[in-house]
Design a protein around this motif. Structure first.
Motif, PDB file in Angstrom:
ATOM      1  N   GLU A   1      -0.267  -8.424  -3.088  1.00 20.33           N
ATOM      2  CA  GLU A   1      -0.209  -7.658  -1.843  1.00 20.33           C
ATOM      3  C   GLU A   1       1.248  -7.641  -1.414  1.00 20.33           C
ATOM      4  OE1 GLU A   1      -1.961  -7.836   2.682  1.00 20.33           O
ATOM      5  OE2 GLU A   1      -2.930  -9.019   1.142  1.00 20.33           O
ATOM      6  N   ASP A   2       1.687  -6.538  -0.815  1.00 18.83           N
ATOM      7  CA  ASP A   2       3.086  -6.374  -0.423  1.00 18.83           C
ATOM      8  C   ASP A   2       3.963  -6.379  -1.667  1.00 18.83           C
ATOM      9  OD1 ASP A   2       5.092  -5.981   1.448  1.00 18.83           O
ATOM     10  OD2 ASP A   2       5.548  -8.108   1.566  1.00 18.83           O
TER      11      ASP A   2
ATOM     12  N   SER B   1      -2.528   0.664  -4.340  1.00 16.12           N
ATOM     13  CA  SER B   1      -3.273   1.311  -3.262  1.00 16.12           C
ATOM     14  C   SER B   1      -2.711   0.859  -1.919  1.00 16.12           C
ATOM     15  CB  SER B   1      -4.753   0.935  -3.363  1.00 16.12           C
ATOM     16  OG  SER B   1      -5.491   1.560  -2.361  1.00 16.12           O
ATOM     17  N   PRO B   2      -2.400   1.790  -1.028  1.00 15.08           N
ATOM     18  CA  PRO B   2      -1.825   1.398   0.263  1.00 15.08           C
ATOM     19  C   PRO B   2      -2.796   0.574   1.095  1.00 15.08           C
ATOM     20  CG  PRO B   2      -1.901   3.801   0.040  1.00 15.08           C
ATOM     21  CD  PRO B   2      -2.543   3.217  -1.171  1.00 15.08           C
ATOM     22  N   VAL B   3      -2.252  -0.399   1.795  1.00 16.95           N
ATOM     23  CA  VAL B   3      -3.045  -1.248   2.682  1.00 16.95           C
ATOM     24  C   VAL B   3      -3.158  -0.599   4.060  1.00 16.95           C
ATOM     25  CG1 VAL B   3      -3.176  -3.585   3.674  1.00 16.95           C
ATOM     26  CG2 VAL B   3      -2.299  -3.269   1.396  1.00 16.95           C
ATOM     27  N   LYS B   4      -2.410   0.477   4.266  1.00 14.11           N
ATOM     28  CA  LYS B   4      -2.360   1.153   5.567  1.00 14.11           C
ATOM     29  C   LYS B   4      -3.761   1.525   6.056  1.00 14.11           C
ATOM     30  CE  LYS B   4      -0.517   5.194   5.480  1.00 14.11           C
ATOM     31  NZ  LYS B   4       0.405   6.336   5.435  1.00 14.11           N
ATOM     32  N   GLY B   5      -4.618   2.030   5.183  1.00 10.64           N
ATOM     33  CA  GLY B   5      -5.966   2.418   5.578  1.00 10.64           C
ATOM     34  C   GLY B   5      -6.793   1.241   6.060  1.00 10.64           C
ATOM     35  N   ILE B   6      -6.630   0.108   5.411  1.00 12.30           N
ATOM     36  CA  ILE B   6      -7.354  -1.098   5.833  1.00 12.30           C
ATOM     37  C   ILE B   6      -6.852  -1.559   7.186  1.00 12.30           C
ATOM     38  CG2 ILE B   6      -7.730  -3.529   5.268  1.00 12.30           C
ATOM     39  CD1 ILE B   6      -7.622  -2.700   2.305  1.00 12.30           C
ATOM     40  N   ASN B   7      -5.537  -1.533   7.383  1.00 11.24           N
ATOM     41  CA  ASN B   7      -4.979  -1.935   8.672  1.00 11.24           C
ATOM     42  C   ASN B   7      -5.412  -0.993   9.785  1.00 11.24           C
ATOM     43  OD1 ASN B   7      -3.707  -4.171   7.572  1.00 11.24           O
ATOM     44  ND2 ASN B   7      -1.820  -3.066   7.176  1.00 11.24           N
ATOM     45  N   LYS B   8      -5.553   0.316   9.476  1.00  9.02           N
ATOM     46  CA  LYS B   8      -6.038   1.251  10.485  1.00  9.02           C
ATOM     47  C   LYS B   8      -7.477   0.936  10.889  1.00  9.02           C
ATOM     48  CE  LYS B   8      -3.395   5.504   9.897  1.00  9.02           C
ATOM     49  NZ  LYS B   8      -3.469   6.909   9.483  1.00  9.02           N
ATOM     50  N   ALA B   9      -8.295   0.581   9.887  1.00  8.00           N
ATOM     51  CA  ALA B   9      -9.696   0.256  10.177  1.00  8.00           C
ATOM     52  C   ALA B   9      -9.799  -0.964  11.075  1.00  8.00           C
ATOM     53  CB  ALA B   9     -10.447   0.001   8.866  1.00  8.00           C
TER      54      ALA B   9
END
Length: 175
Positions: A134-135, A166-174
């Motif tokens: 991750e990162d 895969s971007p983690v951005k979607g998980i952080n948005k959720a």
């Protein structure tokens, strides 16, 4: 008057205690939800990476790495998996389709073009294990979850590694 001061203080302390409790419970929930979401996402990425790693050797037997069809194959994989797909061959060349930006031929980069923290993930994958990070990179413009899976040929030799980003951005948005 004396009772109202005690009642007001008790009410205030009770409200403060409830607020602290809610913040603690909310923080624990967010942490657990994020970890669970990342674990589910990791399992999905691992499944995609294994399937891709299983199809690449048979595809290479038919077309070879530098052919135009392989670039299209990589682009289709990226669209289906909804991730960036990179392949590192045994000569440590990085091969990618260019993230679907109109490139029909695979792009090849040197191993030195990879970010420094990618080396550990790739080395672990070349030992035959699936690895996660991750990162992963400053090369990618956002925080990503990356999985590396070895590509085996028919003789069970490792001929490369599939990297899915895969971007983690979607998980952080959720969250």
């Amino acid at each position: 008057m004396f009772k109202s001061k005690i009642t007001a203080k008790l009410s205030l302390y009770f409200a403060i205690a409830l607020l602290i409790f809610a913040i603690i419970i909310g923080s624990v929930f967010v942490l657990l939800f994020r970890n669970q979401s990342l674990n589910v996402h990791k399992m999905e990425l691992e499944s995609h990476a294994i399937k891709i790693a299983q199809t690449i050797p048979s595809y290479l037997d038919r077309s070879g790495m530098g052919m135009n069809g392989f670039g299209m194959y990589l682009r289709v994989i990226e669209d289906v998996a909804e991730t960036d797909v990179w392949i590192v061959d045994k000569e440590l060349n990085l091969i990618t389709s260019g993230s679907g930006k109109g490139h029909h031929m695979p792009k090849e980069y040197g191993y030195t073009d990879l970010p420094p923290n990618a080396e550990e993930l790739i080395k672990k994958s070349f030992t035959g294990k699936t690895a996660f990070s991750e990162d992963f990179s400053n090369l990618l413009t956002e925080t990503t979850l990356t999985v590396g899976t070895p590509i085996f040929n028919n003789n069970a030799d490792i001929i490369g590694v599939v990297l899915l980003h895969s971007p983690v951005k979607g998980i952080n948005k959720a969250i």
